[in-house]
Design a protein around this motif. Structure first.
Motif, short mmCIF file in Angstrom:
data_model
loop_
_atom_site.label_atom_id
_atom_site.label_comp_id
_atom_site.label_asym_id
_atom_site.label_seq_id
_atom_site.Cartn_x
_atom_site.Cartn_y
_atom_site.Cartn_z
N ILE A 220 1.01 -1.32 -0.17
CA ILE A 220 -0.16 0.01 0.02
C ILE A 220 0.91 1.18 0.27
N VAL A 221 0.74 2.15 -0.95
CA VAL A 221 1.49 3.31 -1.09
C VAL A 221 0.69 4.61 -1.24
N GLU A 222 0.89 5.46 -0.47
CA GLU A 222 0.15 6.89 -0.25
C GLU A 222 0.84 7.69 -1.41
N SER A 235 8.42 2.16 -8.55
CA SER A 235 9.80 2.12 -8.28
C SER A 235 9.85 1.31 -6.93
N PHE A 236 8.92 1.48 -6.06
CA PHE A 236 8.83 0.86 -4.76
C PHE A 236 8.20 -0.44 -5.04
N ILE A 237 7.22 -0.64 -5.37
CA ILE A 237 6.26 -1.84 -5.29
C ILE A 237 6.77 -2.74 -5.99
N MET A 238 7.41 -2.58 -7.29
CA MET A 238 8.04 -3.55 -8.09
C MET A 238 9.17 -4.34 -7.73
N ASN A 239 9.63 -3.66 -6.32
CA ASN A 239 11.00 -4.09 -6.15
C ASN A 239 10.92 -4.73 -4.60
N GLU A 264 8.75 0.85 -17.95
CA GLU A 264 10.19 1.33 -17.97
C GLU A 264 11.01 0.27 -17.10
N LEU A 265 10.42 -0.34 -16.02
CA LEU A 265 11.29 -1.49 -15.35
C LEU A 265 11.26 -2.67 -15.94
N GLY A 266 10.59 -2.86 -17.26
CA GLY A 266 10.67 -4.01 -18.16
C GLY A 266 9.70 -5.42 -17.69
#
Length: 341
Positions: A220-222, A235-239, A264-266
């Motif tokens: 969960i990201v605000e 950039s946070f969740i996919m890592n 962009e992250l592939g």
């Protein structure tokens, strides 16, 4: 030289007071006389002095819109331009003008609204946001000033509101993913102090709990309602370890940023990450892949808020304190994919 009421009266063969009554829509003026005076006004290109008239009648025939902060970012999100279009359509049909106001801080926002209220520059206000502990609502209630809130108030059950069932809407989207077999479902939220963010997060959590799926905090990201917010979230969740296979996004503009960040992250949508947003903006259908979205009836939110406010301003009965605009989920390619078992 400016044309005056006296000029109109002389040309029409009536008294200046009769012309004034025509302008105010006085019921004792006959239809024939009113029509004759209005034709002469048009022929002589007469425009009444609205400011002078409002000083006498205490009616400005103007309604105000309080925009959410920060105003410089406002029109980067199509929700606000579309909801204002709904407000404008109804207001214009009823012969009302519009005034916009906001502030870069809470204090500036309150001061701006206070000037409108104390100076009687508008007959009523529409608030385009719902925020916890909002001092603007407190100010308007203390002054018994007509207003309508687009959203839901947690603290004030006695005010006029126009809203969606955002808890149910987010529940529906999350259930859409669960029905396809997703068990790792993330959520990109909006500003945490906004009621709409809380309601949609609650709907998401409700659907997970009903299915026996744990809601993980790192999924969960605000953020805010900008495309960049979705880009940063990816950039946070996919890592994160054991990353989500599907994600519910608070807003389509943010979802565009999510789509860009994932690409962009592939990764691919929906093969690596299924995606759905809210608001059903036109761009959602044009992306590759097209983005699934909840149509919340943005235009109708604005139109209904304007219609409700004008009834309140005129002292007409408003039969519902809280009006709900229906929503519908539109499934497109971004969310239609069954993950491997």
């Amino acid at each position: 030289m400016n044309v005056t009421i006296v000029d109109i009266a002389r040309k029409a063969g009536v008294s200046p007071s009769t012309v004034s009554r025509v302008l105010s829509g006085h019921p004792k003026i006959s239809a024939a006389t009113a029509r004759k005076v209005k034709e002469i006004m048009e022929a002589m290109d007469y425009h009444p002095n609205v400011m002078a008239k409002s000083l006498v009648s205490k009616v400005t025939r103007t309604i105000g819109i309080v925009l959410p902060r920060p105003a410089e970012e406002l029109f980067l999100n199509l929700f606000f331009s579309e909801v204002i279009r709904g407000v404008v359509t109804q207001a214009t049909r009823s012969g009302y003008d519009l005034m916009l106001t906001t502030g870069s801080t809470e204090r500036e926002e309150v001061d701006a609204v206070n000037r409108l209220v104390r100076g009687r520059r508008v007959d009523g206000l529409i608030l385009l946001y719902s925020r916890e502990g909002d001092p603007v609502i407190k100010l308007l209630k203390e002054n018994n000033f007509p207003f309508v809130l687009i959203g839901r108030s947690e603290e004030h059950s006695d005010i006029l509101t126009v809203d969606n069932n955002n808890v149910q809407a987010a529940y529906d989207v999350t259930r859409h993913f669960i029905a396809q077999g997703h068990t790792r479902i993330g959520f990109v939220s909006g500003p945490p102090d906004l009621t709409v963010s809380k309601d949609r997060l609650a709907g998401y959590r409700n659907a997970l709990a009903e299915a026996g799926i744990a809601a993980r905090p790192d999924w969960i990201v605000e953020g805010d309602f900008l495309q960049e917010s979705g880009y940063r979230a990816m950039s946070f969740i996919m890592n994160v370890p054991d990353r989500p296979s599907a994600i519910v996004v608070m807003d389509d503009v943010v979802a565009l940023g999510v789509l860009g960040g994932v690409t962009e992250l592939g990764f691919k949508v929906p093969q690596d990450l299924a995606l759905a947003g809210f608001n059903n903006i036109p761009m959602s259908e044009l992306t590759s892949p097209p983005i699934s979205s909840v149509d919340i009836g943005i235009y109708q939110l604005g139109y209904t808020a304007s219609q409700t406010l004008l009834r309140a301003v005129k002292g007409e009965p408003v039969h519902q304190q809280r009006m709900l605009i229906p929503h519908r989920f539109i499934a497109r390619e971004s969310s239609i994919f069954k993950p491997p078992s």
